[in-house]
Motif scaffolding. Structure first.
Motif, mmCIF file in Angstrom:
data_model
loop_
_atom_site.group_PDB
_atom_site.id
_atom_site.type_symbol
_atom_site.label_atom_id
_atom_site.label_comp_id
_atom_site.label_asym_id
_atom_site.label_seq_id
_atom_site.Cartn_x
_atom_site.Cartn_y
_atom_site.Cartn_z
ATOM 1 N N LEU A 142 0.709 -1.159 -0.023
ATOM 2 C CA LEU A 142 0.090 -0.325 -0.182
ATOM 3 C C LEU A 142 0.771 1.405 0.107
ATOM 4 C CD1 LEU A 142 -3.080 0.877 0.277
ATOM 5 C CD2 LEU A 142 -2.638 1.089 2.430
ATOM 6 N N LEU A 143 0.619 2.017 -0.973
ATOM 7 C CA LEU A 143 1.585 3.187 -1.218
ATOM 8 C C LEU A 143 0.839 4.355 -1.268
ATOM 9 C CD1 LEU A 143 3.892 1.660 -3.924
ATOM 10 C CD2 LEU A 143 4.454 2.152 -1.409
ATOM 11 N N PRO A 144 1.371 5.555 -1.008
ATOM 12 C CA PRO A 144 0.896 7.048 -1.235
ATOM 13 C C PRO A 144 0.544 7.181 -2.796
ATOM 14 C CG PRO A 144 2.508 7.164 0.402
ATOM 15 C CD PRO A 144 2.571 5.782 -0.259
ATOM 16 N N ASN A 145 -0.417 7.577 -3.177
ATOM 17 C CA ASN A 145 -0.619 7.845 -4.682
ATOM 18 C C ASN A 145 0.690 8.805 -5.207
ATOM 19 O OD1 ASN A 145 -3.013 6.356 -4.732
ATOM 20 N ND2 ASN A 145 -4.341 8.223 -4.408
ATOM 21 N N ASP A 146 0.916 9.522 -4.532
ATOM 22 C CA ASP A 146 2.098 10.457 -5.329
ATOM 23 C C ASP A 146 3.420 9.877 -5.391
ATOM 24 O OD1 ASP A 146 2.821 10.702 -2.694
ATOM 25 O OD2 ASP A 146 2.595 12.850 -2.534
ATOM 26 N N GLN A 147 3.640 8.598 -4.718
ATOM 27 C CA GLN A 147 4.851 7.985 -5.042
ATOM 28 C C GLN A 147 4.614 6.707 -5.675
ATOM 29 O OE1 GLN A 147 6.466 7.088 -0.654
ATOM 30 N NE2 GLN A 147 7.676 5.202 -1.789
ATOM 31 N N ILE A 148 3.758 6.570 -6.519
ATOM 32 C CA ILE A 148 3.500 5.507 -7.490
ATOM 33 C C ILE A 148 3.522 6.108 -8.917
ATOM 34 C CG2 ILE A 148 1.829 3.646 -8.477
ATOM 35 C CD1 ILE A 148 0.442 4.021 -5.550
ATOM 36 N N TYR A 149 4.437 5.701 -9.693
ATOM 37 C CA TYR A 149 4.888 6.388 -10.885
ATOM 38 C C TYR A 149 4.719 5.251 -12.018
ATOM 39 C CZ TYR A 149 7.759 8.818 -7.227
ATOM 40 O OH TYR A 149 7.934 9.353 -6.073
ATOM 41 N N PRO A 150 3.546 5.645 -13.033
ATOM 42 C CA PRO A 150 3.168 5.036 -14.127
ATOM 43 C C PRO A 150 4.505 4.908 -15.080
ATOM 44 C CG PRO A 150 1.749 6.575 -13.658
ATOM 45 C CD PRO A 150 2.632 6.901 -12.936
ATOM 46 N N ILE A 151 4.950 3.411 -15.711
ATOM 47 C CA ILE A 151 5.697 3.498 -16.512
ATOM 48 C C ILE A 151 5.412 2.902 -17.807
ATOM 49 C CG2 ILE A 151 7.609 3.284 -14.805
ATOM 50 C CD1 ILE A 151 7.428 0.200 -14.798
ATOM 51 N N GLU A 152 5.924 3.006 -18.834
ATOM 52 C CA GLU A 152 5.800 2.433 -20.195
ATOM 53 C C GLU A 152 7.028 1.614 -20.498
ATOM 54 O OE1 GLU A 152 4.317 4.734 -23.156
ATOM 55 O OE2 GLU A 152 2.772 5.830 -22.050
#
Length: 325
Positions: free
Chosen positions: A107-117
């Motif tokens: 479980l992570l803070p939203n601003d610490q989750i980074y979308p990647i391609e």
């Protein structure tokens, strides 16, 4: 009924034996936080320090792990973090102030989750977030130009190898030397692409050579000796503390820094989403070899810690959950 998951938890500081593979409740989402299904993560020296009780701010029990790659499982920000989206995360008190990635879900803070391609395999993607991000920041801060001669102090480390691969992918003709305290690793350093190997003899480099740029991964314990091997106007980037010393002792910047030289730093807690995306794009555009040296499964985290802390370790160590195997 509470859903359960597997995780590796530390109840009290100590040796590798305190890493316990257990079943725990799967975290429940709350406002501002989202649940990530962990596919893989890297093992880092800082996690060994924390496990040993050398991180005073960390309270136990705790699930360690400062980085991961995976997919969004449940989102409280679906406009930005769509369920099923590939993501990465690193640092930000993950695995320290709150439970980290040594688990099937985190479980992570939203601003610490980074979308990647990325089209990288999960094994390779798991090696990228903390180690290659740290190396990427260091590469940017060293401002390496054509004709520079570069030294990586701590060349056998994960960040050392990552830095070499990033640099050589973009500037293949730049001469890069690596240091080691164990010359039995010389051939391995040459095999991964270093142009030369220098023996680090109890904190003293066994050479009279001087360098234009130095990535300092051992840290304060070798900083003075590193400075003595840098040319006028050279740059040193202090990035690691593998020597186990956190502060400079008896260091006089006026005397010890090279004439007209510069001391900078790189810290992986300085995370920007755009930089994470740039890193993955750079890796794929330049066909950077990000393959880890060793891969373990979640139940083998104890063995992964033992390997990384051993004299035999080399390069990046990652752990994959069953879903990624």
């Amino acid at each position: 009924m509470t859903e359960m998951m597997h995780a590796v938890r530390v109840s009290e500081p100590g040796g590798p034996e305190v890493l316990q593979y257990v079943e725990v409740p799967r975290p429940e989402v709350r406002d501002g936080w989202s649940l990530v299904q962990v596919y893989g993560f890297g093992i880092n020296h800082s996690e060994i320090f924390t496990r040993e009780g050398k991180s005073p701010s960390v309270h136990f029990p705790r699930i360690l792990g400062i980085e991961c790659v995976g997919v969004v499982a449940e989102s409280t920000d679906p406009a930005r973090l769509t369920p099923g989206m590939k993501v990465a995360s690193l640092m930000g008190e993950m695995g320290r102030a709150f439970d980290g990635s040594y688990a099937e879900y985190v479980l992570l803070p939203n601003d610490q989750i980074y979308p990647i391609e990325t089209n990288l395999s999960w094994e390779c993607a798991a090696a990228v977030p903390e180690t290659f991000y740290t190396a990427y920041l260091s590469l940017e801060n060293l401002r390496i130009s054509s004709g520079s001669k570069v030294l990586v102090r701590g060349g056998t480390s994960g960040v050392g190898v990552a830095f070499l691969r990033l640099l050589k992918a973009g500037c293949p003709d730049t001469p890069v030397f690596g240091t080691t305290r164990d010359m039995n690793k010389k051939q391995r350093l040459l095999d991964v692409g270093f142009d030369g190997v220098i023996f680090d003899d109890n904190g003293l480099l066994a050479t009279d050579e001087r360098f234009d740029r130095v990535l300092e991964l051992i840290g304060p314990s070798t900083m003075k000796d590193t400075c003595a091997h840098v040319v006028e106007g050279g740059i040193i980037c202090s990035t690691g503390q593998l020597g186990g010393q956190w502060y400079l002792d008896g260091f006089d910047p006026i005397i010890d820094l090279p004439p007209n030289g510069y001391l900078t730093s790189a810290y992986s807690d300085n995370v920007e989403e755009s930089a994470v995306q740039e890193l993955f794009a750079y890796v794929e555009a330049n066909d950077v070899d990000v393959a880890p040296d060793r891969v373990f499964c979640l139940s083998e985290v104890r063995s992964a810690h033992e390997y990384l802390a051993s004299a035999h370790s080399f390069g990046k160590v990652v752990v994959l959950n069953d879903i990624a195997l």
